[in-house]
Write an enzyme that holds these catalytic residues in place. Structure first.
Site, PDB file in Angstrom:
ATOM      1  N   GLN A  18       0.709  -1.037  -0.051  1.00 14.87           N
ATOM      2  CA  GLN A  18       0.044  -0.119   0.056  1.00 14.87           C
ATOM      3  C   GLN A  18       1.001   1.377   0.010  1.00 14.87           C
ATOM      4  O   GLN A  18       1.745   1.444   0.798  1.00 14.87           O
ATOM      5  CB  GLN A  18      -0.934  -0.019   1.432  1.00 14.87           C
ATOM      6  CG  GLN A  18      -1.719   1.184   1.108  1.00 14.87           C
ATOM      7  CD  GLN A  18      -2.585   1.773   2.307  1.00 14.87           C
ATOM      8  OE1 GLN A  18      -2.005   2.001   3.376  1.00 14.87           O
ATOM      9  NE2 GLN A  18      -3.883   1.598   2.201  1.00 14.87           N
TER      10      GLN A  18
ATOM     11  N   TYR B 177      -5.415  11.256   4.042  1.00 15.33           N
ATOM     12  CA  TYR B 177      -4.209  11.682   3.631  1.00 15.33           C
ATOM     13  C   TYR B 177      -4.209  12.374   1.966  1.00 15.33           C
ATOM     14  O   TYR B 177      -5.227  12.563   1.762  1.00 15.33           O
ATOM     15  CB  TYR B 177      -3.323  10.420   3.671  1.00 15.33           C
ATOM     16  CG  TYR B 177      -3.390   9.568   5.055  1.00 15.33           C
ATOM     17  CD1 TYR B 177      -2.667  10.365   6.087  1.00 15.33           C
ATOM     18  CD2 TYR B 177      -4.198   8.413   5.488  1.00 15.33           C
ATOM     19  CE1 TYR B 177      -2.783   9.827   7.448  1.00 15.33           C
ATOM     20  CE2 TYR B 177      -4.301   8.086   6.551  1.00 15.33           C
ATOM     21  CZ  TYR B 177      -3.383   8.653   7.596  1.00 15.33           C
ATOM     22  OH  TYR B 177      -3.529   8.237   9.037  1.00 15.33           O
TER      23      TYR B 177
HETATM   24  C1  LIG Z   1      -2.991  -0.776  13.844  1.00 11.85           C
HETATM   25  C2  LIG Z   1      -3.836  -0.147  12.808  1.00 11.85           C
HETATM   26  C3  LIG Z   1      -3.212   0.602  11.502  1.00 11.85           C
HETATM   27  C4  LIG Z   1      -3.603   0.836  10.568  1.00 11.85           C
HETATM   28  N1  LIG Z   1      -2.950   1.240   9.424  1.00 11.85           N
HETATM   29  C5  LIG Z   1      -3.562   1.746   8.204  1.00 11.85           C
HETATM   30  C6  LIG Z   1      -2.722   1.939   7.127  1.00 11.85           C
HETATM   31  O1  LIG Z   1      -1.565   2.228   6.917  1.00 11.85           O
HETATM   32  N2  LIG Z   1      -3.408   2.227   5.944  1.00 11.85           N
HETATM   33  C7  LIG Z   1      -4.902   2.236   5.772  1.00 11.85           C
HETATM   34  O2  LIG Z   1      -5.444   2.255   4.739  1.00 11.85           O
HETATM   35  N3  LIG Z   1      -5.579   1.659   6.762  1.00 11.85           N
HETATM   36  C8  LIG Z   1      -5.154   1.553   7.968  1.00 11.85           C
HETATM   37  N4  LIG Z   1      -5.822   1.004   9.208  1.00 11.85           N
HETATM   38  C9  LIG Z   1      -7.129   0.806   8.936  1.00 11.85           C
HETATM   39  C10 LIG Z   1      -7.412  -0.889   8.612  1.00 11.85           C
HETATM   40  O3  LIG Z   1      -6.839  -0.795   7.269  1.00 11.85           O
HETATM   41  C11 LIG Z   1      -8.895  -0.994   8.631  1.00 11.85           C
HETATM   42  O4  LIG Z   1      -9.615  -0.410   7.495  1.00 11.85           O
HETATM   43  C12 LIG Z   1      -9.730  -0.895  10.028  1.00 11.85           C
HETATM   44  O5  LIG Z   1      -8.642  -1.558  11.038  1.00 11.85           O
HETATM   45  C13 LIG Z   1     -11.059  -1.417  10.002  1.00 11.85           C
HETATM   46  O6  LIG Z   1     -10.832  -2.931   9.948  1.00 11.85           O
HETATM   47  P1  LIG Z   1     -10.974  -3.948  11.236  1.00 11.85           P
HETATM   48  O7  LIG Z   1     -12.291  -3.384  11.837  1.00 11.85           O
HETATM   49  O8  LIG Z   1     -11.168  -5.181  10.415  1.00 11.85           O
HETATM   50  O9  LIG Z   1      -9.695  -3.483  11.993  1.00 11.85           O
HETATM   51  C14 LIG Z   1      -5.138   0.568  10.372  1.00 11.85           C
HETATM   52  C15 LIG Z   1      -5.761   0.018  11.230  1.00 11.85           C
HETATM   53  C16 LIG Z   1      -5.143  -0.340  12.407  1.00 11.85           C
HETATM   54  C17 LIG Z   1      -6.079  -1.046  13.685  1.00 11.85           C
END
Ligand SMILES: Cc1cc2nc3c(=O)[nH]c(=O)nc-3n(C[C@H](O)[C@H](O)[C@H](O)COP(=O)(O)O)c2cc1C
Length: 367
Positions: free
Chosen positions: A104, A176
């Site tokens: 990404q 972003y």
């Molecule tokens: C620790 C952490 C780091 C994340 N870093 C990114 C990232 O670098 N890029 C991005 O698009 N989303 C990022 N997200 C969002 C996740 O990709 C995802 O959309 C979000 O956690 C919801 O999914 P979940 O409920 O299954 O955790 C991050 C989420 C978490 C928890």
């Protein structure tokens, strides 16, 4: 209950990229890459998920430059020193485990904090100087800076392919840089990079079309977008399906292969009058493959996690129902896979009694 989740374990193709199943590891920044370079621990972390039935891994955000794209030294890039060689080792590990993976590419734009960065004197990049609507912090990006940003994304995408990955995801969500241009509240430009949806989408469309021209037709390009903004979870960048169509059209024209539609809860309807989620609408409007995401397999959404709430394992029935109906094609899983490398395999094998709770202590280690 393995039979009930069969739909998750059917193959799917994005262009020439054949995925063994519908489960995608969501991009998650982990900040375990000192010197902006992923080490053996990062390679092992991704490989573990590839070995345990994840169909496609999307990496944590990777910076396309070493100055304006990020503020912290532990976030990886693909430009410094031997960062590209280090990512090649990650790709090799995932491939050896018969997995598929893409990087990404993430430019933080106004969310980079210059003071925390190695270049505090260099301002952060944004469409009109806004991190929060209405309060300009920097000068708007110049035409030359916009061209540089495009060139850097294209070069990073080519480096991703050369390092041996299977696809690229451009991070166009969550406020972003690319999303800062999309959103009318933060893009107040009156030149060709602002104004209408066509203007606000031009940065993304140029990144996609110029990457496509160099990377070839067969290499899948994905973009992640979100209605919600980091400054405002309730924001809706596109107020109607018609606006969403205007938002997407230039990116389809530019050659995007799939769209990753970020929501905090995957089942939430995107517009009134229909129970289709964001990925459902994007698929319906474009016919392109879509990835949904948000609170899969967990009882609370991710911002509650940061506030300290513990999530319990949750039913996948609604997910299966939406996927069987064909609303969207792939499902990304974030925290459940961060916590437990075997989450997908446990679901596949019906080992539901082994599913784990999620708490923010999981952020502290890389396993
Ligand atoms: C620790 C952490 C780091 C994340 N870093 C990114 C990232 O670098 N890029 C991005 O698009 N989303 C990022 N997200 C969002 C996740 O990709 C995802 O959309 C979000 O956690 C919801 O999914 P979940 O409920 O299954 O955790 C991050 C989420 C978490 C928890």
């Amino acid at each position: 209950m393995p039979a009930a989740t069969d739909i998750l374990f059917t193959p799917f193709s994005i262009g020439e990229m054949l995925l063994k199943n519908r489960i995608v590891m969501a991009p998650m920044t982990r900040s375990f890459s000192p010197g902006n370079t992923p080490g053996e621990d990062v390679a092992a972390y991704y490989r573990r998920r590839a070995e345990a039935s994840v169909g496609l891994i999307v990496s944590e955000g990777v910076s396309p430059n070493a100055v304006t794209a990020t503020g912290t030294p532990n976030i990886p890039n693909i430009v410094s020193g031997d960062a590209k060689a280090a990512w090649k080792r990650v790709a090799e590990g995932v491939r050896a485990a018969n997995g598929k993976m893409g990087l990404q590419l993430w430019h933080e734009g106004p969310f980079r904090n210059p003071e925390k960065s190695e270049h505090p004197d260099i301002p952060s990049w944004s469409a009109s100087g806004f991190k929060v609507p209405g309060k300009p912090l920097w000068e708007p990006m110049s035409e030359a800076e916009i061209e540089t940003a495009i060139d850097e994304f294209v070069a990073a995408a080519l480096a991703t392919k050369e390092a041996g990955f299977d696809c690229v995801e451009f991070h166009g969500a969550h406020s972003y840089l690319i999303d800062n241009f999309f959103w009318a509240e933060t893009n107040r430009r009156t030149d060709k990079w602002g104004g209408s949806w066509a203007g606000r989408t031009r940065l993304a469309a140029q990144i996609i079309s110029r990457t496509r021209a160099k990377i070839g037709e067969d290499f899948p390009l994905i973009i992640r977008i979100s209605q919600w903004k980091m400054q405002d979870y309730e924001a809706r960048a596109a107020a109607t399906p018609g606006e969403l169509e205007e938002w997407l059209a230039p990116m389809i024209e530019a050659g995007i292969d799939a769209i990753h539609c970020s929501q905090r809860r995957f089942w939430g309807p995107a517009f009134e009058g229909s129970d289709l989620n964001f990925a459902g609408w994007v698929k319906k409007l474009t016919g392109k493959p879509t990835i949904a995401v948000g609170s899969v397999g967990l009882s609370t959404e991710f911002s509650a996690t940061y506030a300290g709430e513990v999530s319990k394992p949750a039913s996948l029935d609604r997910l299966v129902e939406m996927m069987e109906r064909g609303d969207f094609d792939l499902i990304a899983v974030g925290r459940a896979l961060l916590q437990d490398p075997e989450w997908a395999e446990k679901i596949r094998a019906g080992r539901t009694d082994e599913l784990m709770e999620f708490s923010r202590t999981a952020f502290e280690t890389l396993y």
